[in-house]
Design an enzyme around this catalytic site. Sequence first.
Site, PDB file in Angstrom:
ATOM      1  N   LYS A  41      34.092  30.160  35.070  1.00 24.14           N
ATOM      2  CA  LYS A  41      34.278  29.259  33.918  1.00 24.14           C
ATOM      3  C   LYS A  41      34.928  27.949  34.405  1.00 24.14           C
ATOM      4  CE  LYS A  41      34.791  33.417  31.231  1.00 24.14           C
ATOM      5  NZ  LYS A  41      34.918  33.945  29.913  1.00 24.14           N
ATOM      6  N   ASN A  56      31.937  34.866  37.185  1.00 24.16           N
ATOM      7  CA  ASN A  56      31.834  33.616  36.408  1.00 24.16           C
ATOM      8  C   ASN A  56      33.230  33.026  36.281  1.00 24.16           C
ATOM      9  OD1 ASN A  56      31.281  31.543  34.631  1.00 24.16           O
ATOM     10  ND2 ASN A  56      31.109  32.874  32.836  1.00 24.16           N
ATOM     11  N   HIS A 110      25.512  31.001  27.674  1.00 17.99           N
ATOM     12  CA  HIS A 110      26.735  31.820  27.621  1.00 17.99           C
ATOM     13  C   HIS A 110      27.331  31.710  26.215  1.00 17.99           C
ATOM     14  CE1 HIS A 110      30.850  33.140  28.402  1.00 17.99           C
ATOM     15  NE2 HIS A 110      30.357  33.763  29.462  1.00 17.99           N
ATOM     16  N   GLY A 159      36.684  38.244  27.451  1.00 16.18           N
ATOM     17  CA  GLY A 159      37.947  37.506  27.483  1.00 16.18           C
ATOM     18  C   GLY A 159      39.173  38.359  27.234  1.00 16.18           C
ATOM     19  N   GLU A 196      30.195  31.168  25.246  1.00 17.26           N
ATOM     20  CA  GLU A 196      31.109  30.028  25.087  1.00 17.26           C
ATOM     21  C   GLU A 196      30.319  28.740  24.862  1.00 17.26           C
ATOM     22  OE1 GLU A 196      33.378  30.799  28.629  1.00 17.26           O
ATOM     23  OE2 GLU A 196      34.161  32.595  27.659  1.00 17.26           O
ATOM     24  N   GLU A 230      25.915  40.135  26.714  1.00 19.00           N
ATOM     25  CA  GLU A 230      27.324  39.733  26.737  1.00 19.00           C
ATOM     26  C   GLU A 230      27.900  39.679  25.327  1.00 19.00           C
ATOM     27  OE1 GLU A 230      28.874  38.219  30.469  1.00 19.00           O
ATOM     28  OE2 GLU A 230      28.715  36.519  29.116  1.00 19.00           O
ATOM     29  N   SER A 251      34.700  41.948  29.834  1.00 17.16           N
ATOM     30  CA  SER A 251      35.871  42.717  30.305  1.00 17.16           C
ATOM     31  C   SER A 251      35.521  43.782  31.341  1.00 17.16           C
ATOM     32  CB  SER A 251      36.616  43.344  29.117  1.00 17.16           C
ATOM     33  OG  SER A 251      37.112  42.334  28.276  1.00 17.16           O
TER      34      SER A 251
END
Length: 255
Positions: A11, A9, A95, A173, A97, A167, A214
């Site tokens: 992003k 991904n 997601h 991150g 985010e 997730e 991660s």
Amino acid sequence: MRKPLIVGNWKMYKTITEAVDYVDQIKDALPDPEQEEVELAVPTLFLESLVEHTRGTNLKIVAENCFYQDEGAFTGETSPLALRELGIKHVIIGHSERRRLFYEDDATINKKVHAALSAGICPILCVDETMKRKQEHDRIVWVVSQVISGLQGVKESELSWVTIAYEPSWAIGSGNEAATPQEANEGCYLIRQTIAHLYNDEVANQVRILYGGSVNLSNIKTLMQKDDIDGVLIGRASLDATTFLEMVNYQRFGH
Ligand code: PEP
């Protein structure tokens, strides 16, 4: 038998030149898709070029998001039907985010799941878990409720099209540590049990459930060996072509 699925991904990283250069480095060196599927989720702007660029290879290009309507006065949004026409087969939905920064709630995410399915695109539905929920020992209720609302109204016959990604945002991150393989497996197991409860054991055993947060070259092999983890969603570590290539070949390169 659930086939392993590895999804990078990106992003909102890279320019189109960097994207094409990256894809050129990996597209002819990927595993046989009969053994393991490899996909890359990329910014909307790159989708058309990269779909063309990877035609006939073992790399599938994935959208990072879509809207819940096929068309209309929705400035800046992306139609699932238009994605389908481009040849996109998978789209990430919900997601963490999107949930946190763009205020997408469970109802919106559920509408997006339905819109993707109606357009003939397989949703990768992300289920979040915050550190607060974890510390308050509230993770089970939280994870289960996102699965229930995300799949609301999805028919049993459509479920084979759906992939779910566990997730936990506390693991996503830079500055965060991955869940331990045991924690990651527990999250995926919990999701599978929820699906069994909502539908039945047979479909629950067919749905692919990924872990994301991660994942790197040091932990991918152990994660992939866990019973309920069918694949991984990789953010940061997917940005470097050599690292990503080693990760998809985790049986040989993983530590
Ligand atoms: C992600 O954004 O889905 C993700 C898993 O990111 P990272 O691997 O960087 O934690």
